[in-house]
Structure formats: structure tokens, C-alpha cells
Design a protein around this motif. Structure first.
Motif, PDB file in Angstrom:
ATOM      1  N   TYR A   1     -59.454 -41.065 -14.895  1.00  0.00           N
ATOM      2  CA  TYR A   1     -58.938 -41.198 -13.542  1.00  0.00           C
ATOM      3  C   TYR A   1     -58.829 -39.834 -12.872  1.00  0.00           C
ATOM      4  N   TYR A   2     -58.469 -39.846 -11.613  1.00  0.00           N
ATOM      5  CA  TYR A   2     -58.470 -38.625 -10.812  1.00  0.00           C
ATOM      6  C   TYR A   2     -57.073 -38.277 -10.350  1.00  0.00           C
ATOM      7  N   ASN A   3     -56.636 -37.076 -10.684  1.00  0.00           N
ATOM      8  CA  ASN A   3     -55.399 -36.529 -10.157  1.00  0.00           C
ATOM      9  C   ASN A   3     -55.744 -35.723  -8.908  1.00  0.00           C
ATOM     10  N   PRO A   4     -55.319 -36.161  -7.730  1.00  0.00           N
ATOM     11  CA  PRO A   4     -55.731 -35.474  -6.497  1.00  0.00           C
ATOM     12  C   PRO A   4     -55.177 -34.064  -6.350  1.00  0.00           C
ATOM     13  N   ASP A   5     -54.317 -33.631  -7.253  1.00  0.00           N
ATOM     14  CA  ASP A   5     -53.864 -32.238  -7.229  1.00  0.00           C
ATOM     15  C   ASP A   5     -54.905 -31.313  -7.854  1.00  0.00           C
ATOM     16  N   THR A   6     -55.952 -31.880  -8.456  1.00  0.00           N
ATOM     17  CA  THR A   6     -57.027 -31.101  -9.058  1.00  0.00           C
ATOM     18  C   THR A   6     -58.311 -31.272  -8.248  1.00  0.00           C
ATOM     19  N   LYS A   7     -59.342 -30.483  -8.587  1.00  0.00           N
ATOM     20  CA  LYS A   7     -60.610 -30.543  -7.860  1.00  0.00           C
ATOM     21  C   LYS A   7     -61.516 -31.610  -8.462  1.00  0.00           C
ATOM     22  N   ILE A   8     -62.396 -32.138  -7.614  1.00  0.00           N
ATOM     23  CA  ILE A   8     -63.402 -33.091  -8.056  1.00  0.00           C
ATOM     24  C   ILE A   8     -64.685 -32.777  -7.296  1.00  0.00           C
ATOM     25  N   VAL A   9     -65.842 -32.868  -7.972  1.00  0.00           N
ATOM     26  CA  VAL A   9     -67.122 -32.449  -7.416  1.00  0.00           C
ATOM     27  C   VAL A   9     -68.078 -33.635  -7.409  1.00  0.00           C
ATOM     28  N   ASN A  10     -68.767 -33.820  -6.285  1.00  0.00           N
ATOM     29  CA  ASN A  10     -69.696 -34.946  -6.142  1.00  0.00           C
ATOM     30  C   ASN A  10     -71.137 -34.498  -6.303  1.00  0.00           C
ATOM     31  N   CYS A  11     -71.913 -35.284  -7.053  1.00  0.00           N
ATOM     32  CA  CYS A  11     -73.355 -35.055  -7.162  1.00  0.00           C
ATOM     33  C   CYS A  11     -74.047 -35.966  -6.156  1.00  0.00           C
ATOM     34  N   PRO A  12     -74.717 -35.413  -5.135  1.00  0.00           N
ATOM     35  CA  PRO A  12     -75.369 -36.264  -4.136  1.00  0.00           C
ATOM     36  C   PRO A  12     -76.580 -37.000  -4.680  1.00  0.00           C
ATOM     37  N   GLU A  13     -77.096 -36.539  -5.812  1.00  0.00           N
ATOM     38  CA  GLU A  13     -78.289 -37.163  -6.382  1.00  0.00           C
ATOM     39  C   GLU A  13     -77.975 -38.523  -7.006  1.00  0.00           C
ATOM     40  N   CYS A  14     -76.936 -38.565  -7.848  1.00  0.00           N
ATOM     41  CA  CYS A  14     -76.584 -39.833  -8.508  1.00  0.00           C
ATOM     42  C   CYS A  14     -75.226 -40.362  -8.050  1.00  0.00           C
ATOM     43  N   ASN A  15     -74.590 -39.632  -7.121  1.00  0.00           N
ATOM     44  CA  ASN A  15     -73.331 -40.057  -6.489  1.00  0.00           C
ATOM     45  C   ASN A  15     -72.200 -40.238  -7.493  1.00  0.00           C
ATOM     46  N   ILE A  16     -72.179 -39.418  -8.517  1.00  0.00           N
ATOM     47  CA  ILE A  16     -71.062 -39.449  -9.446  1.00  0.00           C
ATOM     48  C   ILE A  16     -70.089 -38.335  -9.075  1.00  0.00           C
ATOM     49  N   TRP A  17     -68.789 -38.626  -9.240  1.00  0.00           N
ATOM     50  CA  TRP A  17     -67.750 -37.623  -9.007  1.00  0.00           C
ATOM     51  C   TRP A  17     -67.319 -37.066 -10.356  1.00  0.00           C
ATOM     52  N   MET A  18     -67.269 -35.743 -10.459  1.00  0.00           N
ATOM     53  CA  MET A  18     -66.964 -35.096 -11.742  1.00  0.00           C
ATOM     54  C   MET A  18     -65.670 -34.306 -11.646  1.00  0.00           C
ATOM     55  N   HIS A  19     -64.845 -34.430 -12.690  1.00  0.00           N
ATOM     56  CA  HIS A  19     -63.614 -33.647 -12.745  1.00  0.00           C
ATOM     57  C   HIS A  19     -63.950 -32.171 -12.950  1.00  0.00           C
ATOM     58  N   GLU A  20     -63.198 -31.313 -12.301  1.00  0.00           N
ATOM     59  CA  GLU A  20     -63.367 -29.871 -12.504  1.00  0.00           C
ATOM     60  C   GLU A  20     -63.201 -29.505 -13.973  1.00  0.00           C
ATOM     61  N   GLU A  21     -62.198 -30.117 -14.628  1.00  0.00           N
ATOM     62  CA  GLU A  21     -61.957 -29.764 -16.022  1.00  0.00           C
ATOM     63  C   GLU A  21     -63.101 -30.198 -16.933  1.00  0.00           C
ATOM     64  N   CYS A  22     -63.823 -31.277 -16.562  1.00  0.00           N
ATOM     65  CA  CYS A  22     -64.965 -31.717 -17.368  1.00  0.00           C
ATOM     66  C   CYS A  22     -66.139 -30.756 -17.196  1.00  0.00           C
ATOM     67  N   ILE A  23     -66.350 -30.250 -15.972  1.00  0.00           N
ATOM     68  CA  ILE A  23     -67.405 -29.266 -15.723  1.00  0.00           C
ATOM     69  C   ILE A  23     -67.117 -27.986 -16.497  1.00  0.00           C
ATOM     70  N   ILE A  24     -65.858 -27.563 -16.479  1.00  0.00           N
ATOM     71  CA  ILE A  24     -65.460 -26.345 -17.188  1.00  0.00           C
ATOM     72  C   ILE A  24     -65.603 -26.526 -18.702  1.00  0.00           C
ATOM     73  N   ALA A  25     -65.149 -27.669 -19.222  1.00  0.00           N
ATOM     74  CA  ALA A  25     -65.244 -27.921 -20.663  1.00  0.00           C
ATOM     75  C   ALA A  25     -66.697 -27.924 -21.118  1.00  0.00           C
ATOM     76  N   ASP A  26     -67.592 -28.504 -20.293  1.00  0.00           N
ATOM     77  CA  ASP A  26     -69.016 -28.523 -20.632  1.00  0.00           C
ATOM     78  C   ASP A  26     -69.597 -27.116 -20.657  1.00  0.00           C
ATOM     79  N   ALA A  27     -69.196 -26.284 -19.678  1.00  0.00           N
ATOM     80  CA  ALA A  27     -69.698 -24.905 -19.618  1.00  0.00           C
ATOM     81  C   ALA A  27     -69.231 -24.103 -20.826  1.00  0.00           C
ATOM     82  N   ILE A  28     -67.969 -24.264 -21.203  1.00  0.00           N
ATOM     83  CA  ILE A  28     -67.431 -23.555 -22.377  1.00  0.00           C
ATOM     84  C   ILE A  28     -68.177 -23.983 -23.635  1.00  0.00           C
ATOM     85  N   LYS A  29     -68.396 -25.275 -23.771  1.00  0.00           N
ATOM     86  CA  LYS A  29     -69.091 -25.797 -24.953  1.00  0.00           C
ATOM     87  C   LYS A  29     -70.508 -25.250 -25.037  1.00  0.00           C
TER      88      LYS A  29
END
Length: 335
Positions: free
Chosen positions: A215-243
């Protein structure tokens, strides 16, 4: 919930369904009023459902009036009104209102009041006006407590019934409903998106986002991909980059170690078995990766810690890398 409040001399007016106005007298009794025990009590005419381990979806009824039994029965004999006026403010059915909490003296401020929706207005005379309401909850007041996705300004709508004195209504509450399916929705201040079903003690499920299907906590950032129209949590993008960067750094380190260990084994003359003169390094390194989203990019900072035998400082030079944000689902660059 229970409130104790003395009536003041503030006038309350009732507006009938046909538009006629019934004004109160300027004085009213100074009797003690306890919300849930003195005048009326509400019983629900259906048993509470037992909790299921699978936590079934709540079937939310905003007004469970057909299941309510109000005592004493004089409630049903009192005249119904479409609205009432208190402190020069008109309150109508459906309005979300602030209700004074004990000890606050009607002082406005963050979470100083209870929140409720007006469902019914009744009175037996102008000095005794009652409002049937359904409470809103702060997330921490839910049986399951506050969840990670609950925002700081989030409240929960419920069908938890009660009857309160109109004099305890402190003002209108500026709370907006958030439809999560409306991707253009914007709001400030307090909002609600979930409902708590008082009969089953279940909470409706919010919309799922991201590849993590959370789910989405609106106090955090969320990023949309216009190609597949999925919304991604900032923390998921960061966790993927760290990994990814820890993995790539580990592969690079293993490659360096293999090159180091491939040194020719020296064999002294006369040593049949041979003696390994190469000395493996006792050096240990540990790489920390810090990632933030910065100006539409992923900014990665690598801090490589060296062993005590390498330097007095224990730190090598930091590395800062800026990358494009890529969709966690389709891999396309997110502009």
C-alpha cells in the motif's frame, strides 16, 4: 466513548425538514450530561462476527440504523430535523463534525477533538437536541493499530454508532475523502480512504501499488512509469538500487581476488612438495551503499571501508554515481 459536559447558555436552533425554524430559549439547564450512559444507549441487534484468520473484506454499511436499538424508546418519539444551528454554524445530515473531548474546553488543534459524521438530528424541546453519529477513528485507535501505510493526517471512517448532545459539537471538520483510483486526486490536510466495519471489526483494504503489491503512505514519494503505468514506492526503487550495486561490487571484488590468487606458486629448489611463497592478503573490505532519489535520478554513494592495516583513516575515497530511474517492472527509463 463518553463525554461529560455542562450545558452553556449558547442557543441552539433546529431546522425542520420543511424549512421551518424552531428557536431555542436563551437559557438552558446546567445539568450534567454523560454521552453514552445518561440519556440514550445504543445496542446493535446482530451479534458481532467472529474474527477469521484470513481477515475477510469488510462489508461496510455507513449507516447501520436497521440494526440499532436505542433506549429509552422516547428517542423514536422525538421529532426529526434535517439540521441544527449551534454557535452560528449550521450542521446538516452528512456533515463531518468535531466533537469536544473531555478537558479540551473546545480548544482547536491537532487531534484535540473527536471526529464524527452527522446521521440524524432529534429533539423533544429546543433545549434538548441530540445527534446520532458515526465515529471516525485515528489509526492508532483501531483494534489492529496504526499500519505502516497510514499517513500522519489520515483518519478512518467507521459505522461505530453513538448519540451525542448537540452542544458537544465544536465545529465542522475539514476532512476529504481520497479515492485512490483517481490518480489526479490532490488534497491537503486530513483525509480518509478506508472504512472500519464496527460489526465485524474489519478494515477495508486500500489499493495495492508497486511490484511489491503493498500500500501507499502518502507521506512518502511514489513514482509512475508511463510505459506500463505502474506506481513504484520510493523505498522499493532505493532497495533495488542498493541490491544491484552491492551485487555488482561483490562480483568486482571476487574478480579482483581471483586475479590476486592466480599468482604463480613458487617452488624452491629441492622442495619436492613445493612451498607456497605467495601470501594471501588479509585485507578485508566492506562496502556501504547509500541511495536517494535526487532531481529525477538515483544518486548512489558508495563508501568503501578498508581494514586497519590499510590506512589510519579506515576510509577509501567515496564514489558518487547518478543513474536514471528505471521501472522495476518493465525496465524502461522513467522520465
Amino acid at each position: 466513548m463518553a463525554l461529560k459536559r455542562k450545558r452553556s447558555n449558547s442557543a441552539t436552533r433546529l431546522l425542520e425538514t420543511n424549512g421551518d425554524t424552531w428557536s431555542t430559549s436563551s437559557t438552558s439547564s446546567n445539568r450534567e450530561f454523560e454521552l453514552a450512559t445518561t440519556e440514550f444507549t445504543i445496542k446493535i441487534n446482530v451479534p458481532k462476527q467472529s474474527r477469521n484468520k484470513k481477515k475477510p473484506q469488510a462489508r461496510f454499511e455507513p449507516d447501520i440504523i436497521s440494526k440499532l436499538v436505542v433506549q429509552p424508546s422516547k428517542w423514536y418519539r422525538m421529532k426529526e430535523y434535517s439540521s441544527f444551528v449551534h454557535s452560528k454554524i449550521t450542521f446538516k445530515r452528512g456533515d463531518i463534525v468535531e466533537v469536544k473531548r473531555p478537558g479540551t474546553d473546545g480548544v482547536h488543534g491537532e487531534r484535540k477533538e473527536w471526529i464524527a459524521r452527522v446521521l440524524d438530528v432529534r429533539a423533544d424541546d429546543p433545549a434538548h437536541v441530540y445527534v446520532r453519529i458515526a465515529w471516525f477513528y485515528w489509526p492508532e485507535d483501531l483494534p489492529m493499530g496504526r499500519m505502516e501505510y497510514h499517513g500522519r493526517n489520515e483518519v478512518i471512517e467507521s459505522n461505530h454508532p453513538d448519540i451525542i448532545d448537540a452542544m458537544t459539537v465544536n465545529g465542522k471538520a475539514d476532512i476529504k475523502e481520497w479515492d485512490e483510483e483517481d490518480e489526479d486526486a490532490s488534497f491537503e490536510g486530513y483525509y480518509y480512504r478506508q472504512q472500519f466495519d464496527y460489526l465485524s471489526s474489519q478494515l477495508t483494504t486500500p489499493r495495492e501499488f508497486c511490484i511489491c503489491e503493498s500500500y501507499y503512505n502518502p507521506d512518502t514519494k511514489i513514482v509512475n512509469c508511463p510505459e506500463c503505468n505502474i506506481w513504484m514506492h520510493e523505498e522499493c526503487i532505493i532497495a533495488d538500487a542498493i541490491k544491484r550495486h552491492k551485487k555488482s561490487s561483490l562480483i568486482a571484488k571476487i574478480g579482483d581476488d581471483l586475479k590476486s590468487d592466480s599468482a604463480v606458486t613458487l617452488v624452491e629448489k629441492g622442495d619436492k612438495k613445493g612451498h607456497d611463497k605467495s601470501q594471501k592478503s588479509t585485507h578485508k573490505s566492506d562496502q556501504n551503499v547509500a541511495v536517494v532519489l535526487f532531481e529525477g535520478k538515483i544518486r548512489i554513494k558508495e563508501v568503501i571501508k578498508r581494514g586497519d592495516d590499510d590506512s589510519d583513516s579506515g576510509l577509501d575515497a567515496d564514489t558518487i554515481i547518478d543513474e536514471d530511474i528505471r521501472c522495476l517492472k518493465c525496465g524502461e527509463v522513467v522520465p
